[in-house]
Design an enzyme around this catalytic site. Sequence first.
Site, short mmCIF file in Angstrom:
data_model
loop_
_atom_site.label_atom_id
_atom_site.label_comp_id
_atom_site.label_asym_id
_atom_site.label_seq_id
_atom_site.Cartn_x
_atom_site.Cartn_y
_atom_site.Cartn_z
CB SER A 164 34.65 46.46 45.25
OG SER A 164 34.99 45.31 44.73
CE1 TYR A 198 41.64 39.33 34.58
CE2 TYR A 198 40.72 40.11 36.71
CZ TYR A 198 40.83 40.18 35.38
OH TYR A 198 40.39 41.12 34.55
NE ARG A 241 29.20 48.13 36.34
CZ ARG A 241 29.85 46.66 36.49
NH1 ARG A 241 29.73 45.94 37.70
NH2 ARG A 241 30.42 46.02 35.59
#
Length: 355
Positions: free
Chosen positions: A22, A181, A323
């Site tokens: 990602s 965003y 992560r």
Amino acid sequence: MSALFTPMTLRGVTFRNRIFVSPMCQYSSREGMPTDWHLVHLGSRAVGGAGLVMVEATAVSPEGRISPDDSGIWDDRHAEGFAPVTRFIAEQGAVPGIQLAHAGRKASTDLPWRGGLPLGPESRGWQPVAPSPLPFAPGHPVPRELSAAELDDVVRQFREGAGRALAAGFRVVEIHMAHGYLLHEFLSPLSNRRTDEYGGSLENRLRFPLRVARAVREAWPAELPLFVRISATDWVEGGWDPGQSVVLARHLKEAGVDLVDCSAGFLTPDAVIPFGPGYQTPFAAAIRREAGIATGAVGFITQPAQAEQIVATGLADAVLLAREMLRDPYWPLHAARVLGADLAWPVQYERAKLP
């Protein structure tokens, strides 16, 4: 055979498996330029066996950066700077991808490990822009509302960014329409209060993001896949929701988008998000089923069996790990052993491969 380690082909690109890295901001660029950090960070994930290695949200204009230290693609120098990175990723057998982004009203902030607060012009910052003059949160600046002419400029910037991405050697482009965003701000009625053709009804709120998608598709070669990341819900009553996401996905498919990367949230700071293992996977499943487009699942995917189940049962076509890839760049190599798949190790590391 493991479904997770089955190759996947979109247009003219084949991914060796369904494990995608990602896009994750590193806040380690200088004037938008990638650094040695990017080569090592991204290159190690390619060495680690991922099918796709995606560069962080990369701004199509200087004012589109989240922070002054974000990567950029608004200048030909950026394409030249990324070329060694894409070359190394491809040499390791992974597909190099890049996420094109504009931070909108969430731009001009400090580094997360310094608090991530807004930066003013006296501190390397600038005034953010947005669909409407609504700040992201208390204490954040009021963004300047973009004019119709400025929206034309943003479309051009995304189109030119795609051209530079191609020159840099990327084989996948992802448009960032998520996480509060700019393009997500146009989609959500919570952040888009415009009264022109770009605000109000769902059709109008879709208009500008779809303009961007079509412009990028026109600039991006027909044999290369185009992804879009969305926030499938704002997690706020009256905001963007899964039903609207299905409608958007159908339009994106018509515009030539090949995969919808299904994230969620982060438009507003007060959303209550039910974090947990695979908590966003149902969005990928619904969009895949109801819009008839390939999807990627992302969010708290950490275990090989979990990723295998997502792909094997058709909840999504691929998984995107963030992560967990920071914790273990070689997660795909380790997952292959757990799932009994034969994923080739780099020859330099073969002596450490366990049976």
